[in-house]
Design a protein around this motif. Structure first.
Motif, mmCIF file in Angstrom:
data_model
loop_
_atom_site.group_PDB
_atom_site.id
_atom_site.type_symbol
_atom_site.label_atom_id
_atom_site.label_comp_id
_atom_site.label_asym_id
_atom_site.label_seq_id
_atom_site.Cartn_x
_atom_site.Cartn_y
_atom_site.Cartn_z
ATOM 1 N N UNK A 1 -28.793 18.991 19.336
ATOM 2 C CA UNK A 1 -29.387 18.212 20.426
ATOM 3 C C UNK A 1 -29.607 19.170 21.596
ATOM 4 N N UNK A 2 -29.332 18.739 22.816
ATOM 5 C CA UNK A 2 -29.423 19.618 23.981
ATOM 6 C C UNK A 2 -28.125 19.515 24.764
ATOM 7 N N UNK A 3 -27.892 20.491 25.636
ATOM 8 C CA UNK A 3 -26.688 20.455 26.461
ATOM 9 C C UNK A 3 -26.685 19.219 27.358
ATOM 10 N N UNK A 4 -27.839 18.845 27.911
ATOM 11 C CA UNK A 4 -27.883 17.666 28.785
ATOM 12 C C UNK A 4 -27.536 16.393 28.030
ATOM 13 N N UNK A 5 -27.997 16.267 26.801
ATOM 14 C CA UNK A 5 -27.650 15.096 25.989
ATOM 15 C C UNK A 5 -26.149 15.078 25.733
ATOM 16 N N UNK A 6 -25.570 16.218 25.390
ATOM 17 C CA UNK A 6 -24.132 16.290 25.170
ATOM 18 C C UNK A 6 -23.337 15.922 26.412
ATOM 19 N N UNK B 1 -20.801 8.867 29.100
ATOM 20 C CA UNK B 1 -20.881 7.485 28.606
ATOM 21 C C UNK B 1 -19.682 7.156 27.713
ATOM 22 N N UNK B 2 -19.300 8.091 26.856
ATOM 23 C CA UNK B 2 -18.136 7.872 25.983
ATOM 24 C C UNK B 2 -16.869 7.721 26.820
ATOM 25 N N UNK B 3 -16.759 8.470 27.910
ATOM 26 C CA UNK B 3 -15.602 8.348 28.802
ATOM 27 C C UNK B 3 -15.582 6.978 29.487
ATOM 28 N N UNK B 4 -16.751 6.466 29.855
ATOM 29 C CA UNK B 4 -16.843 5.119 30.433
ATOM 30 C C UNK B 4 -16.325 4.094 29.418
ATOM 31 N N UNK B 5 -16.777 4.219 28.177
ATOM 32 C CA UNK B 5 -16.319 3.307 27.120
ATOM 33 C C UNK B 5 -14.806 3.416 26.935
ATOM 34 N N UNK C 1 -33.068 9.543 20.116
ATOM 35 C CA UNK C 1 -32.169 9.403 18.979
ATOM 36 C C UNK C 1 -31.296 8.182 19.180
ATOM 37 N N UNK C 2 -30.710 7.668 18.112
ATOM 38 C CA UNK C 2 -29.922 6.438 18.209
ATOM 39 C C UNK C 2 -28.774 6.524 19.214
ATOM 40 N N UNK C 3 -28.111 7.664 19.321
ATOM 41 C CA UNK C 3 -26.975 7.786 20.253
ATOM 42 C C UNK C 3 -27.433 7.616 21.701
ATOM 43 N N UNK C 4 -28.565 8.219 22.047
ATOM 44 C CA UNK C 4 -29.086 8.078 23.414
ATOM 45 C C UNK C 4 -29.512 6.641 23.689
ATOM 46 N N UNK C 5 -30.206 6.042 22.722
ATOM 47 C CA UNK C 5 -30.668 4.665 22.904
ATOM 48 C C UNK C 5 -29.484 3.706 23.056
ATOM 49 N N UNK C 6 -28.451 3.886 22.228
ATOM 50 C CA UNK C 6 -27.255 3.037 22.329
ATOM 51 C C UNK C 6 -26.565 3.226 23.676
ATOM 52 N N UNK C 7 -26.507 4.463 24.161
ATOM 53 C CA UNK C 7 -25.869 4.740 25.448
ATOM 54 C C UNK C 7 -26.600 4.027 26.581
ATOM 55 N N UNK C 8 -27.929 4.085 26.566
ATOM 56 C CA UNK C 8 -28.712 3.421 27.605
ATOM 57 C C UNK C 8 -28.526 1.902 27.556
ATOM 58 N N UNK C 9 -28.545 1.340 26.353
ATOM 59 C CA UNK C 9 -28.335 -0.108 26.197
ATOM 60 C C UNK C 9 -26.945 -0.493 26.694
ATOM 61 N N UNK C 10 -25.943 0.286 26.317
ATOM 62 C CA UNK C 10 -24.570 0.016 26.753
ATOM 63 C C UNK C 10 -24.476 0.013 28.282
#
Length: 131
Positions: free
Chosen positions: A42-47, A53-57, A91-100
């Motif tokens: 992916x890219x560093x910005x995506x990571x 977002x994972x920390x928020x969850x 990608x699905x991970x980005x889309x899920x993060x935005x929806x979340x």
């Protein structure tokens, strides 16, 4: 401001050579790794963004306190505040993060995401140490 001693530190890493992007989070007060995820290429910005977002969850799921996340990525902070990325990669991970972020906006907004100042405080505790 003094170096933070409580909260969650997140960081991303990207290796072109290994074709691998990953992110992780560390509890600042204990040094314990809370999670570590490999994304593939992916890219560093995506990571960096997905780490926040994972920390928020993690905070929401575990009732973690303080509700504070640190990242050294100004892009991740901007994307988090906008609840959407500016990435051309879809990608699905980005889309899920935005929806979340949008679906849980009321709770997400009770969590503070702050910039970690590497110059003042040294490398962020979640750093992969690969520079």
């Amino acid at each position: 401001m003094c170096r933070p001693t409580h909260g969650i530190a997140t960081d991303g890493a990207h290796s072109t050579k290994n074709r691998l992007t990953r992110y992780r989070a560390v509890d600042i007060s204990t040094g314990e790794e809370l999670f570590s995820v490999s994304l593939g290429l992916q890219t560093i910005n995506i990571g960096e963004f997905l780490g926040v977002v994972e920390a928020v969850k993690y905070i929401i799921a575990n009732g973690y306190s303080p509700r504070t996340i640190y990242t050294d990525s100004t892009t991740a902070i901007a994307w988090f505040k906008a609840k959407r990325t500016a990435s051309k990669k879809r990608n699905p991970a980005l889309q899920k993060a935005e929806v979340f972020l949008k679906a849980f906006a009321a709770e997400v907004e009770t969590i503070e995401v702050l910039h970690w100042d590497n110059r003042e405080w040294g490398e962020i505790p979640a750093d992969y140490g690969e520079k």
